[in-house]
Motif scaffolding. Structure first.
Motif, PDB file in Angstrom:
ATOM      1  N   ARG A 233       0.833  -1.106   0.044  1.00 55.61           N
ATOM      2  CA  ARG A 233       0.097   0.232  -0.051  1.00 55.61           C
ATOM      3  C   ARG A 233       0.893   1.123   0.159  1.00 55.61           C
ATOM      4  O   ARG A 233       0.127   2.470  -0.071  1.00 55.61           O
ATOM      5  CB  ARG A 233      -0.856   0.004   1.168  1.00 55.61           C
ATOM      6  N   ASP A 236       0.526   3.700  -3.104  1.00 52.91           N
ATOM      7  CA  ASP A 236      -0.938   4.385  -3.284  1.00 52.91           C
ATOM      8  C   ASP A 236      -0.736   5.380  -2.012  1.00 52.91           C
ATOM      9  O   ASP A 236      -1.476   6.469  -2.292  1.00 52.91           O
ATOM     10  CB  ASP A 236      -1.901   3.139  -2.836  1.00 52.91           C
ATOM     11  N   ALA A 240      -1.349   9.130  -2.794  1.00 50.00           N
ATOM     12  CA  ALA A 240      -2.780   9.683  -2.201  1.00 50.00           C
ATOM     13  C   ALA A 240      -2.342  11.223  -1.470  1.00 50.00           C
ATOM     14  O   ALA A 240      -3.020  12.197  -1.847  1.00 50.00           O
ATOM     15  CB  ALA A 240      -3.421   9.054  -1.130  1.00 50.00           C
ATOM     16  N   THR A 241      -0.922  11.114  -0.972  1.00 51.05           N
ATOM     17  CA  THR A 241      -0.593  12.447  -0.236  1.00 51.05           C
ATOM     18  C   THR A 241      -0.170  13.516  -1.347  1.00 51.05           C
ATOM     19  O   THR A 241      -0.695  14.607  -1.234  1.00 51.05           O
ATOM     20  CB  THR A 241       0.759  12.152   0.464  1.00 51.05           C
ATOM     21  N   THR A 244      -3.093  15.571  -3.043  1.00 47.59           N
ATOM     22  CA  THR A 244      -3.944  16.616  -2.329  1.00 47.59           C
ATOM     23  C   THR A 244      -3.385  17.907  -2.777  1.00 47.59           C
ATOM     24  O   THR A 244      -4.182  18.905  -2.629  1.00 47.59           O
ATOM     25  CB  THR A 244      -3.519  16.544  -0.819  1.00 47.59           C
ATOM     26  N   ARG A 294      -6.350  17.542   5.572  1.00 44.18           N
ATOM     27  CA  ARG A 294      -6.646  17.074   4.214  1.00 44.18           C
ATOM     28  C   ARG A 294      -5.750  15.955   3.787  1.00 44.18           C
ATOM     29  O   ARG A 294      -6.212  15.035   3.201  1.00 44.18           O
ATOM     30  CB  ARG A 294      -6.506  18.228   3.144  1.00 44.18           C
ATOM     31  N   ASN A 297      -7.077  12.871   5.834  1.00 43.86           N
ATOM     32  CA  ASN A 297      -8.239  12.123   4.948  1.00 43.86           C
ATOM     33  C   ASN A 297      -7.758  11.490   3.868  1.00 43.86           C
ATOM     34  O   ASN A 297      -8.604  10.410   3.732  1.00 43.86           O
ATOM     35  CB  ASN A 297      -9.262  13.396   4.785  1.00 43.86           C
ATOM     36  N   ALA A 298      -6.872  12.037   3.018  1.00 48.50           N
ATOM     37  CA  ALA A 298      -6.539  11.427   1.831  1.00 48.50           C
ATOM     38  C   ALA A 298      -5.851  10.066   2.081  1.00 48.50           C
ATOM     39  O   ALA A 298      -6.136   9.048   1.513  1.00 48.50           O
ATOM     40  CB  ALA A 298      -5.702  12.182   1.177  1.00 48.50           C
ATOM     41  N   THR A 300      -6.321   8.170   4.905  1.00 47.05           N
ATOM     42  CA  THR A 300      -7.309   7.342   5.430  1.00 47.05           C
ATOM     43  C   THR A 300      -8.193   6.613   4.161  1.00 47.05           C
ATOM     44  O   THR A 300      -8.411   5.377   4.070  1.00 47.05           O
ATOM     45  CB  THR A 300      -8.586   7.948   6.256  1.00 47.05           C
ATOM     46  N   ASP A 301      -8.555   7.527   3.279  1.00 43.38           N
ATOM     47  CA  ASP A 301      -9.235   6.919   2.079  1.00 43.38           C
ATOM     48  C   ASP A 301      -8.512   6.042   1.179  1.00 43.38           C
ATOM     49  O   ASP A 301      -8.996   5.508   0.469  1.00 43.38           O
ATOM     50  CB  ASP A 301      -9.551   8.376   0.884  1.00 43.38           C
ATOM     51  N   ALA A 302      -7.056   6.224   1.303  1.00 46.56           N
ATOM     52  CA  ALA A 302      -6.301   5.310   0.571  1.00 46.56           C
ATOM     53  C   ALA A 302      -6.079   4.046   1.194  1.00 46.56           C
ATOM     54  O   ALA A 302      -5.190   3.123   0.799  1.00 46.56           O
ATOM     55  CB  ALA A 302      -4.835   5.867   0.231  1.00 46.56           C
ATOM     56  N   GLY A 303      -6.965   3.846   2.130  1.00 47.96           N
ATOM     57  CA  GLY A 303      -6.750   2.639   2.717  1.00 47.96           C
ATOM     58  C   GLY A 303      -5.662   2.283   4.163  1.00 47.96           C
ATOM     59  O   GLY A 303      -5.307   1.310   4.543  1.00 47.96           O
TER      60      GLY A 303
END
Lengths: 468, 468
Positions: A233, A236, A240-241, A244, A294, A297-298, A300-303
């Motif tokens: 992960r 990913d 994701a970071t 943003t 932000r 959250n990104a 967390t959304d990325a798992g």
């Protein structure tokens, strides 16, 4: 008088009493550096405390064709501060004054032996910021940082040492003192010889003063501790970071094995965690509060398994302190360790991790990794106990380098080439580039006496023009 | 067959039909650039569209010892794109594809003739940001930007072109193709030849591809229009901005004379205003709202006559558009214009303004100034009408250079040395540095055929190895 003795006599005459040391203890103390490069005894150790002394040493060395290996803290990882052909180790550790921290013009002027931690404290006191932060900052020196173009975690946002070097005073192989660059923030007069010396690993000239650009200190820093349940992960989460749009101060990563070091150190790591990112944002108080949310959250959304804010400056410092000590912690876990610092384009981090797993499985060598994920810069370590395993380690290292280059990467992000990677430079650079580089080197150092055997030499370092 | 004709025959054979132009119109069209350097007719103009074609041109040129002057948009200000000794002008304007904008790795790969404005649009479309923004961005090319290490207003926060160049493909004088640098964000393998080529003004090698680092696009930009009642307040106002600790995106300045150009253009300038700063902050929406207020308050406290926010993107763009057109606007106001781009440490800006006033009073030459105040980088213009005034202009320019260097500054912040400043380089650099630079040049270009007469030559350019 033999050449050896004539040179030592001339050095003794040119330098203060006690500056030239030929006793066994001194020679042994300067035979190795922090790297795994084989130790080589210098014939003498010379302590320099001024530009005039460095110039005097080089005048003698060039007159007698004595190889000179510059060295400050010796914290390098590729053997750059070990001599390959005897001669002199020229020690800069006592040439260590901070000459100036100019809060108006945002400039610091330092001597080469200034410890980075001391510079950081002086700059902090002026409410300014000198970003380069290699893990060895409590010990390494600015001269060494410039010679190696040192990076560190915050290079992700702020760039590496070279981005902050405005000008250098340099002593050439013949003892000539050159002023390169400038004190102003911009300047394009003539060739950028300053940048040529940055990262040249002591092979072109000796840095006797550095003029550095400083930034205003960011008002606030927030640290996110991000735990992942699988190393797969990581790529990913880094993506994701980045998506943003916020340029984090750093995005550091620890894999399964290096996370275990944090656990062993008593840090609170969730049991299911198999990898970790240390993500920091900085800026004004208001901005970091928003950016942290932000980015969190990104992730967390990325798992991510868990994303939490460091609870206090003390907790933040505990994580960083273990992270900074990782290289030595890994060394203590095996009889032998070699550490590489390859870089790939960020999108290839996943492929690089896969390659590491495959190489480790194929060769049976343990390969814990950590590093600067935002820059695609991974510190891959090779641990082994018995000497008979070494051929497998060598195979693993070469496989890593080849795969790194296949992925569009480079052999070194911040440690330099030194002795240890010199056998591999031809994998990355063409004969034309290497030949041109060596012809440029010859303009600075026609006799090849400055740090011979580094960067371009074959395995173990081509013998220099030693006096032995 | 004379050498001249033999070379042209060989070029014609090696290149597509129409690529080699010897007609009068073509030769005249490429005899001058945007600078005040005296025009010189090339013997031929060659249009290149690929690395292979550039390499073919250099093979012929080196075989016949023909000087080659590289040129893209010709927007340079120091005569770098004018030939000094005849020979070929090698035009890159049609070698102009954007090869890649990689939104994942934040990398762009471009050919040298790509117009900066086109690159900016392509990068914007990917929600990324390529910061360098010289005023000529609608016309100038990335190849020229790299060769000159172009700056621009946002260099204050983001640094100059060189900060964004990860790697270069370069053709040497002999036609060899070299890959320098890398695609990754960090990398310290071997000498930093990429940085050596950046700003080398076409004298070391010809840039045929650039790999550039991109940033995420800042979410928001706010523009403050700051009016001052006296130029003497400029230095204080810049200091006040810096002491907020906020790194503004840019701090541009216009003096009394250049502010008049804005007035003449119908922009709303308070009657009492005698100087102006254009200060921008960027970042997240929330952060810029706060930063704008803090910077605005600091400027009001520092005695600004008026501080107001640009009312709309249209108003912002109107101010910038006049600012970007300032060089040409000034030229239209006098028979002749020379423009310099000296840099001093920021704290010396006040002293530099005083020096300009004194020199102008003493010589009677009009000297309007504007520039990048945050970087201490001032564009000082010299306007005159009659040729007989020229000796006074020359005296004024030399006085400015000497004072700039006395203040710890440098001759050029972003325009380079070219032909026009070549007579003065010895004021800034020592014979040792110049000699070493020329020996390095000889390693790239032993015959001296690449852009001869630039940077290091005497007045008007030392004759190259021309065929004439």
């Amino acid at each position: 008088v033999p050449r050896h003795d004539a040179a030592l006599l001339a050095l003794d005459a040119a330098l203060p009493s006690g500056a030239v040391r030929t006793d066994e203890a001194s020679r042994h103390a300067y035979a190795r550096d922090e790297s795994e490069a084989a130790p080589v005894l210098p014939d003498a150790v010379v302590m320099a405390r001024s530009t005039a002394q460095v110039a005097a040493v080089m005048e003698v060395a060039s007159a007698h064709r004595v190889p000179v290996t510059p060295r400050a803290a010796g914290t390098g990882r590729t053997g750059g501060a070990t001599c390959r052909a005897g001669g002199l180790v020229l020690a800069f550790e006592a040439f260590d004054r901070i000459r100036e921290v100019d809060a108006e013009d945002h400039v610091a002027v330092v001597e080469p032996g200034v410890v980075l931690g001391d510079l950081r404290r002086a700059v902090d006191a002026a409410r300014l910021f000198y970003p380069p932060d290699p893990s060895s900052w409590a010990e390494c020196t600015v001269g060494g940082n410039v010679a190696e173009n040192a990076g560190g975690p915050v290079a992700f946002k702020y760039g590496v040492t070279g981005h902050y070097v405005l000008g250098l005073e340099v002593v050439t192989a013949s003892g000539e003192v050159l002023e390169l660059g400038r004190r102003t923030k911009k300047g394009v007069t003539g060739y950028d010889l300053t940048s040529l010396v940055v990262g040249s690993e002591g092979t072109l000239g000796l840095i006797t003063r550095a003029t550095l650009h400083l930034l205003p200190a960011p008002e606030a820093v927030r640290t996110l501790l991000v735990f992942l349940d699988d190393e797969a992960r990581i790529a990913d989460a880094v993506g994701a970071t980045l998506r943003t749009g916020i340029v984090a101060r750093c995005i550091e990563l620890l894999d399964r094995h290096t996370l275990a070091v944090l656990r062993d150190d008593g840090l609170p790591i969730p049991a299911e965690a198999a990898a970790m990112l240390l993500v920091e944002v900085d800026g004004s108080e208001v901005a970091v509060a928003i950016d942290q949310e932000r980015v969190g959250n990104a992730l967390t959304d990325a798992g991510a398994l868990e994303v939490r804010l460091a609870r206090s400056e003390a907790e933040r410092e505990r994580f960083w302190s273990v992270r900074r000590g990782m290289s030595r912690a890994l060394r203590s876990r095996a009889g032998n360790k070699l550490s590489e610092d390859v870089v790939v384009p960020r999108s290839k981090l996943g492929a690089l991790f896969e390659a590491c797993r495959a190489i480790s499985a194929e060769t049976g060598v343990r390969m814990p990794a950590y590093g600067h994920a935002g820059d695609g810069n991974l510190h891959v370590n090779f641990l082994w106990d018995d000497e008979e395993e070494k051929p497998r380690v060598d195979r693993a290292i070469e496989a890593l380098f080849r795969r790194t280059l296949d992925l569009g990467g480079t052999l070194s992000g911040e440690h330099g080439i030194g002795v240890l990677k010199a056998p591999f430079i031809g994998l990355e650079q063409s004969p034309g580039v290497i030949d041109l580089s060596q012809r440029i080197k010859a303009q600075w150092d026609p006799q090849g006496i400055l740090n011979p055997g580094k960067i371009f030499a074959g395995p173990g370092g081509r013998p220099g023009h030693g006096w032995c």
